[in-house]
Write an enzyme that holds these catalytic residues in place. Sequence first.
Site, PDB file in Angstrom:
ATOM      1  N   HIS A  64       0.925  -1.116  -0.057  1.00 23.54           N
ATOM      2  CA  HIS A  64       0.144   0.125  -0.091  1.00 23.54           C
ATOM      3  C   HIS A  64       0.909   1.281  -0.204  1.00 23.54           C
ATOM      4  O   HIS A  64       1.312   1.712   1.073  1.00 23.54           O
ATOM      5  CB  HIS A  64      -0.878   0.083   1.262  1.00 23.54           C
ATOM      6  CG  HIS A  64      -1.897   1.158   1.368  1.00 23.54           C
ATOM      7  ND1 HIS A  64      -3.197   0.790   1.876  1.00 23.54           N
ATOM      8  CD2 HIS A  64      -2.266   2.343   0.901  1.00 23.54           C
ATOM      9  CE1 HIS A  64      -3.935   1.952   1.880  1.00 23.54           C
ATOM     10  NE2 HIS A  64      -3.229   2.750   1.223  1.00 23.54           N
ATOM     11  N   ARG A  68       1.706   8.784  -6.625  1.00 21.98           N
ATOM     12  CA  ARG A  68       1.098  10.027  -7.131  1.00 21.98           C
ATOM     13  C   ARG A  68       1.211  10.119  -8.507  1.00 21.98           C
ATOM     14  O   ARG A  68       1.096  11.230  -9.198  1.00 21.98           O
ATOM     15  CB  ARG A  68       1.667  11.279  -6.256  1.00 21.98           C
ATOM     16  CG  ARG A  68       1.552  11.148  -4.754  1.00 21.98           C
ATOM     17  CD  ARG A  68       0.135  11.265  -4.411  1.00 21.98           C
ATOM     18  NE  ARG A  68       0.167  11.361  -3.115  1.00 21.98           N
ATOM     19  CZ  ARG A  68      -0.930  10.792  -2.177  1.00 21.98           C
ATOM     20  NH1 ARG A  68      -1.985  10.475  -2.687  1.00 21.98           N
ATOM     21  NH2 ARG A  68      -0.964  11.153  -0.954  1.00 21.98           N
ATOM     22  N   ASN A  98      -5.444   6.066  -6.681  1.00 18.96           N
ATOM     23  CA  ASN A  98      -5.816   7.649  -6.484  1.00 18.96           C
ATOM     24  C   ASN A  98      -5.042   8.458  -6.919  1.00 18.96           C
ATOM     25  O   ASN A  98      -4.780   9.482  -6.406  1.00 18.96           O
ATOM     26  CB  ASN A  98      -6.503   7.695  -5.180  1.00 18.96           C
ATOM     27  CG  ASN A  98      -5.490   7.747  -4.042  1.00 18.96           C
ATOM     28  OD1 ASN A  98      -4.152   7.079  -4.415  1.00 18.96           O
ATOM     29  ND2 ASN A  98      -5.488   8.293  -2.924  1.00 18.96           N
ATOM     30  N   HIS A 183     -10.977   0.627   1.565  1.00 19.85           N
ATOM     31  CA  HIS A 183     -10.663   1.591   2.348  1.00 19.85           C
ATOM     32  C   HIS A 183     -11.881   1.587   3.491  1.00 19.85           C
ATOM     33  O   HIS A 183     -12.872   2.164   2.880  1.00 19.85           O
ATOM     34  CB  HIS A 183     -10.417   2.893   1.673  1.00 19.85           C
ATOM     35  CG  HIS A 183     -10.613   4.091   2.562  1.00 19.85           C
ATOM     36  ND1 HIS A 183      -9.256   5.105   2.706  1.00 19.85           N
ATOM     37  CD2 HIS A 183     -11.469   4.802   3.479  1.00 19.85           C
ATOM     38  CE1 HIS A 183      -9.419   5.874   3.333  1.00 19.85           C
ATOM     39  NE2 HIS A 183     -10.838   5.817   3.944  1.00 19.85           N
ATOM     40  N   HIS A 236      -5.165  -0.686   6.036  1.00 14.38           N
ATOM     41  CA  HIS A 236      -5.092   0.410   7.109  1.00 14.38           C
ATOM     42  C   HIS A 236      -5.934   0.159   8.295  1.00 14.38           C
ATOM     43  O   HIS A 236      -6.748   1.282   8.755  1.00 14.38           O
ATOM     44  CB  HIS A 236      -4.728   1.655   6.738  1.00 14.38           C
ATOM     45  CG  HIS A 236      -5.634   2.266   5.600  1.00 14.38           C
ATOM     46  ND1 HIS A 236      -7.053   2.077   5.865  1.00 14.38           N
ATOM     47  CD2 HIS A 236      -5.516   2.851   4.575  1.00 14.38           C
ATOM     48  CE1 HIS A 236      -7.688   2.871   4.964  1.00 14.38           C
ATOM     49  NE2 HIS A 236      -6.601   3.410   4.070  1.00 14.38           N
ATOM     50  N   ASN A 282      -5.735   9.374   7.462  1.00 13.69           N
ATOM     51  CA  ASN A 282      -7.048   8.643   7.546  1.00 13.69           C
ATOM     52  C   ASN A 282      -6.838   7.271   7.085  1.00 13.69           C
ATOM     53  O   ASN A 282      -6.118   6.716   6.114  1.00 13.69           O
ATOM     54  CB  ASN A 282      -7.973   9.345   6.347  1.00 13.69           C
ATOM     55  CG  ASN A 282      -9.458   8.913   6.380  1.00 13.69           C
ATOM     56  OD1 ASN A 282      -9.696   8.265   7.363  1.00 13.69           O
ATOM     57  ND2 ASN A 282      -9.941   9.023   5.214  1.00 13.69           N
ATOM     58  N   ASP A 309       1.105   2.469   3.805  1.00 14.07           N
ATOM     59  CA  ASP A 309       0.253   3.671   3.226  1.00 14.07           C
ATOM     60  C   ASP A 309       1.049   4.926   3.234  1.00 14.07           C
ATOM     61  O   ASP A 309       0.672   6.016   3.447  1.00 14.07           O
ATOM     62  CB  ASP A 309      -0.871   3.867   4.449  1.00 14.07           C
ATOM     63  CG  ASP A 309      -2.052   4.618   3.396  1.00 14.07           C
ATOM     64  OD1 ASP A 309      -1.925   4.974   2.538  1.00 14.07           O
ATOM     65  OD2 ASP A 309      -2.986   5.085   4.333  1.00 14.07           O
TER      66      ASP A 309
HETATM   67  O1  DOR Z   1      -4.341   9.261   5.086  1.00 15.71           O
HETATM   68  C1  DOR Z   1      -4.395   8.883   4.051  1.00 15.71           C
HETATM   69  N1  DOR Z   1      -4.030   9.393   2.865  1.00 15.71           N
HETATM   70  N2  DOR Z   1      -5.290   7.958   3.771  1.00 15.71           N
HETATM   71  C2  DOR Z   1      -6.012   7.634   2.569  1.00 15.71           C
HETATM   72  O2  DOR Z   1      -6.732   6.885   2.422  1.00 15.71           O
HETATM   73  C3  DOR Z   1      -5.254   8.349   1.596  1.00 15.71           C
HETATM   74  C4  DOR Z   1      -4.140   8.556   1.619  1.00 15.71           C
HETATM   75  C5  DOR Z   1      -3.572   9.604   0.172  1.00 15.71           C
HETATM   76  O3  DOR Z   1      -3.805   9.422  -0.704  1.00 15.71           O
HETATM   77  O4  DOR Z   1      -2.976  10.600   0.741  1.00 15.71           O
END
Ligand code: DOR
Length: 430
Positions: A64, A68, A98, A183, A236, A282, A309
């Site tokens: 995970h 970017r 994402n 998630h 997570h 998150n 993450d």
């Molecule tokens: O803290 C987080 N950042 N939780 C996520 O689920 C996405 C991630 C992000 O893409 O920045």
Amino acid sequence: MSEGKLLISGGTVVDPSTKREGRADVLIEDGKITDIQPSIAARNGLRRFDASGKLVMPGFVDLHVHFRQPGREDKETVETGSHAAIRGGFTAACPMPNTSPVMDHRGAVEWVRQEGQRVGLIDVRPIGALTRGQQGEELTDFGELFEAGCIALSDDGKPLLSSLLMRRALEYAKVFGRPVIQHSEDTCLSAGGVMHEGLVSTTLGLRGAPSESETVMVARDLALAERTGGWLHVAHLSTARSVELIRQAKQRGVHVTCEVTPHHLALTDEAVRGFNTLAKVNPPLRTEQDRLALIEGLKDGTIDCIATDHAPHTAWEKDADFDAAPFGIVGLETALGVCATALIGPKHLTWSQLADRMAIAPARIAGLKDHGLAVSQPANLTIVDPAAAWTVDPASFASRSKRSPFAGHRLTGKVAAVIRHGLVAWDASA
Ligand code: DOR
């Protein structure tokens, strides 16, 4: 890309996949492990890597990460993320979709894979989106995404809220034998919360996200995984109750796996005091009781693996006020040190268990074959100095993001070197 002979000598091999733990030399030829013996004599033409006092483990795998790319190259790229990963001891990492555009089609997935190969430091194994544009309305073409090399599908960053689509996703992914990564967040319940709902959020006057915003979603998805027989992977985990729900589900034979981050294992919502945006993440950092339950879950195997993450953001975004700052903590370069300090130091886990949770279990979930220290397997190894004490200095990160809640933390346990495909891909002493 792999050539020559390399002898890793003098180290202690810790490999849960072969249950080997003890002093051994490892011989690598043409990218593969060809011998493991208590002692292998040095020969002409053999390069030697002195691993005395170090642990020789299978390469870490991160299920995970956020690289970017495409779209937010100011935060991270496949290239900078790969450098951060190799320094953290990871020989493979799975970037989340994402991105901008979202990795919801073959072209984006293939581009990220090829960029990973061009950089050539780690295996980059993308995770494709579950729904088009991660909008939660229409499932992507699973066949196309798996064919393009995705190891799993997820709308990470967002939950898949529709129970019907989640059911279909589990059924559809089951055909391919791959997991749906959720998630787990009921966003109606978290309702714009920026940290864990509890004493600290009340004291700071910040809007909280209750533990139940995670657990109700975990409970729903476990019911759907049980119904469909599909493979649910929960990303997570952050709450004690989620661990308990998954423990019970595993006992009933539900096909579920899950992960926990180093920051949820090491920190609590106390880290947010002072409106510390570096600890804004998150799911949010929760209570000490949750943290201890996560450790217990990791120890007894309820939680399969550790995943960082790794979520890089720019300094100007992270330095905003608490409500405006984005969620996310970078984790690749601190993962081993944070986990060793939080788990090995206090004797919660052994090194062999940590190697399982950081290398063998995530490799299995990602479907990476032949991951472990056995003869004829690809030589992907992480060499760890278990005694090295160091202070986290984000300025030295290879990641484009230099913001970390662990800045200034004193950690014990450091990645000394990484061998990938038989070559020294990272040597901290060089
Ligand atoms: O803290 C987080 N950042 N939780 C996520 O689920 C996405 C991630 C992000 O893409 O920045």
